[in-house]
Design a protein around this motif. Structure first.
Motif, short mmCIF file in Angstrom:
data_model
loop_
_atom_site.label_atom_id
_atom_site.label_comp_id
_atom_site.label_asym_id
_atom_site.label_seq_id
_atom_site.Cartn_x
_atom_site.Cartn_y
_atom_site.Cartn_z
N THR A 65 0.83 -1.20 0.00
CA THR A 65 0.00 0.00 0.00
C THR A 65 0.87 1.26 0.00
OG1 THR A 65 -1.68 -1.15 1.31
CG2 THR A 65 -1.83 1.25 1.21
N LEU A 66 0.52 2.21 -0.85
CA LEU A 66 1.11 3.55 -0.83
C LEU A 66 0.03 4.52 -0.42
CD1 LEU A 66 3.35 5.64 -1.49
CD2 LEU A 66 2.48 5.65 -3.85
N SER A 67 0.27 5.28 0.66
CA SER A 67 -0.76 6.18 1.19
C SER A 67 -0.20 7.59 1.35
CB SER A 67 -1.25 5.68 2.56
OG SER A 67 -1.74 4.37 2.50
N TYR A 68 -1.10 8.55 1.19
CA TYR A 68 -0.78 9.95 1.46
C TYR A 68 -1.71 10.45 2.56
CZ TYR A 68 2.58 10.94 -2.23
OH TYR A 68 3.72 10.97 -3.02
N SER A 69 -1.13 11.14 3.54
CA SER A 69 -1.91 11.75 4.61
C SER A 69 -1.37 13.16 4.83
CB SER A 69 -1.80 10.91 5.89
OG SER A 69 -2.55 11.50 6.94
N ILE A 70 -1.58 14.02 3.83
CA ILE A 70 -0.96 15.34 3.82
C ILE A 70 -2.01 16.46 3.81
CG2 ILE A 70 1.17 14.53 2.76
CD1 ILE A 70 0.16 15.51 0.08
N GLY A 71 -3.24 16.12 4.19
CA GLY A 71 -4.28 17.14 4.27
C GLY A 71 -4.56 17.78 2.93
N ALA A 72 -4.59 19.12 2.93
CA ALA A 72 -4.88 19.85 1.70
C ALA A 72 -3.63 20.08 0.86
CB ALA A 72 -5.51 21.20 2.04
N ASN A 73 -2.48 19.60 1.32
CA ASN A 73 -1.24 19.78 0.56
C ASN A 73 -1.23 18.85 -0.65
OD1 ASN A 73 -0.15 21.65 2.47
ND2 ASN A 73 0.34 19.90 3.80
N THR A 74 -0.31 19.11 -1.56
CA THR A 74 -0.20 18.30 -2.75
C THR A 74 1.22 17.76 -2.91
OG1 THR A 74 0.29 20.19 -4.16
CG2 THR A 74 -2.03 19.55 -3.94
N ASP A 75 1.37 16.72 -3.71
CA ASP A 75 2.68 16.18 -4.03
C ASP A 75 2.63 15.66 -5.45
OD1 ASP A 75 5.30 15.45 -3.67
OD2 ASP A 75 4.87 13.59 -2.59
N ALA A 76 3.80 15.64 -6.09
CA ALA A 76 3.88 15.18 -7.47
C ALA A 76 5.10 14.27 -7.61
CB ALA A 76 3.98 16.35 -8.44
N VAL A 77 5.00 13.26 -8.47
CA VAL A 77 6.12 12.37 -8.75
C VAL A 77 6.26 12.23 -10.26
CG1 VAL A 77 5.91 11.10 -6.59
CG2 VAL A 77 4.68 10.30 -8.63
N ARG A 78 7.42 11.71 -10.68
CA ARG A 78 7.66 11.53 -12.12
C ARG A 78 6.68 10.55 -12.71
NH1 ARG A 78 11.80 8.04 -14.45
NH2 ARG A 78 12.70 7.88 -12.38
N SER A 79 6.48 9.40 -12.02
CA SER A 79 5.52 8.43 -12.49
C SER A 79 5.21 7.45 -11.35
CB SER A 79 6.02 7.67 -13.71
OG SER A 79 7.23 7.00 -13.43
N LEU A 80 4.08 6.81 -11.46
CA LEU A 80 3.65 5.77 -10.52
C LEU A 80 3.46 4.51 -11.31
CD1 LEU A 80 2.64 4.78 -7.76
CD2 LEU A 80 0.37 5.65 -8.37
N VAL A 81 4.18 3.47 -10.93
CA VAL A 81 4.16 2.19 -11.64
C VAL A 81 3.67 1.11 -10.70
CG1 VAL A 81 5.52 0.51 -12.92
CG2 VAL A 81 6.08 2.94 -13.08
N GLY A 82 2.80 0.23 -11.17
CA GLY A 82 2.34 -0.84 -10.31
C GLY A 82 1.30 -1.70 -11.01
#
Length: 325
Positions: free
Chosen positions: A308-325
């Motif tokens: 599992t990949l999870s984000y718990s950053i509220g109203a903030n944002t994050d970006a990555v080059r790509s997500l593979v799975g």
């Protein structure tokens, strides 16, 4: 040499293990100053005990050095002040270069030859070299602002202690020349706190250093995937526990990687600026609070049940080059 109650060494004592069979045994908490150990020596840490070591940061600035292309010999017009094992930096000095041997007061042997001639002053940083394996159920703590270098004692064996490896201050280098893996015990939990740095170290750009640990936790600090020419890969989660780490990964290379294994969840709260690979093979990886990964990072999620990949950053944002799975 055994440090056991009531016969412990005075806090800050410097200890050097020299020669085949030299052994330091610790059965109660012991805080040393500078600890160095040669190959064929050993360090045993008993259950419930913690061995701490690490001096202050010491640097030396040399006179202008002279080392030609392809030559590992550097000469100086006057006393250089360097000692064996010092990490070297300076113009045209290749990453990962250290003093292999002090020939005399004005000449040293470098660990690798420059590809462009060296003609300026060098900076040497003292390292406290431990080339002996840790064994036993106890743990090791890196203290002091200096640099401790856990150098490979054998390419085919690793430390076997099961206690926690903690970095509270300064830098703990792991690795060396050639292909080496698991300098630390893979059964040891790793704790990196604010003010501490774990740094993969190796001059060979064609080899990736590999280290597996039971888990990763701590208040902050830094894990450097790229010190020298080789990138590092850190595998965490073997012990299946849930942990949180507030530090950051550095070492800007897409060859470096963090892999999460085991049933537990690792929570990252730091703001990571290096372009690395994050792979969730088992268990969970959570980016939390103000935590971020670099926008050029690659996220890989395996097809194993429970990964599992999870984000718990509220109203903030994050970006990555790509997500593979």
């Amino acid at each position: 040499l055994a440090a056991a109650a009531p016969n412990t060494l005075a806090s800050g004592t410097n200890v050097t293990l020299v020669g085949k069979g030299a052994t330091l045994g610790v059965s109660v908490d012991q805080t040393l100053g500078i600890l160095t150990a040669g190959k064929n020596s050993s360090i045993s840490i008993g259950s419930g005990a913690t061995l701490s070591s690490g001096g202050t940061l010491v640097t030396v600035t040399t006179p202008a050095a002279a080392a030609g292309v392809g030559s590992t010999v550097a000469t100086f017009p006057s006393a250089h002040g360097l000692t064996e094992g010092m990490l070297l930096t300076g113009t045209n000095v290749l990453p990962g270069t250290f003093v292999r041997r002090v020939i005399n007061g004005t000449t040293v042997e470098l660990s690798q030859a420059p590809t462009t001639a060296i003609s300026t002053a060098l900076t040497g940083t003292r390292t406290e070299i431990i080339a002996a394996p840790f064994s036993g159920a106890g743990g090791y703590t890196k203290a002091g602002t200096g640099v401790v270098w856990l150098s490979p004692f054998s390419p085919y064996s690793e430390s076997s202690n099961t206690g926690v490896t903690t970095i509270n201050a300064g830098t703990l280098l792991i690795g060396g020349e050639g292909s080496y893996s698991n300098i630390l015990s893979r059964n040891s939990a790793l704790v990196v706190n604010t003010g501490g740095t774990l740094s993969f170290f190796g001059p060979n750009s064609n080899i990736r250093s590999y280290q597996e640990v039971g888990s990763l936790a701590g208040t902050g600090g830094t894990i450097n995937f790229l010190n020298g020419g080789s990138a590092g890969a850190l595998v965490v989660g073997r012990d299946g526990t849930n942990t949180s780490w507030g530090g950051i990964f550095v070492g800007n290379t897409t060859e470096a990687a963090l892999m999460k294994t085991g049933a537990g969840t690792l929570t990252l709260t730091g703001v990571h600026t290096a372009d690395n690979i994050f792979r969730v093979e088992q268990g969970g990886l959570t980016i939390s609070g103000t935590g971020r990964v670099d926008d050029a990072s690659l996220m890989i999620l395996s097809n194993r049940t429970g990964a599992t990949l999870s984000y718990s950053i509220g109203a903030n944002t994050d970006a990555v080059r790509s997500l593979v799975g």
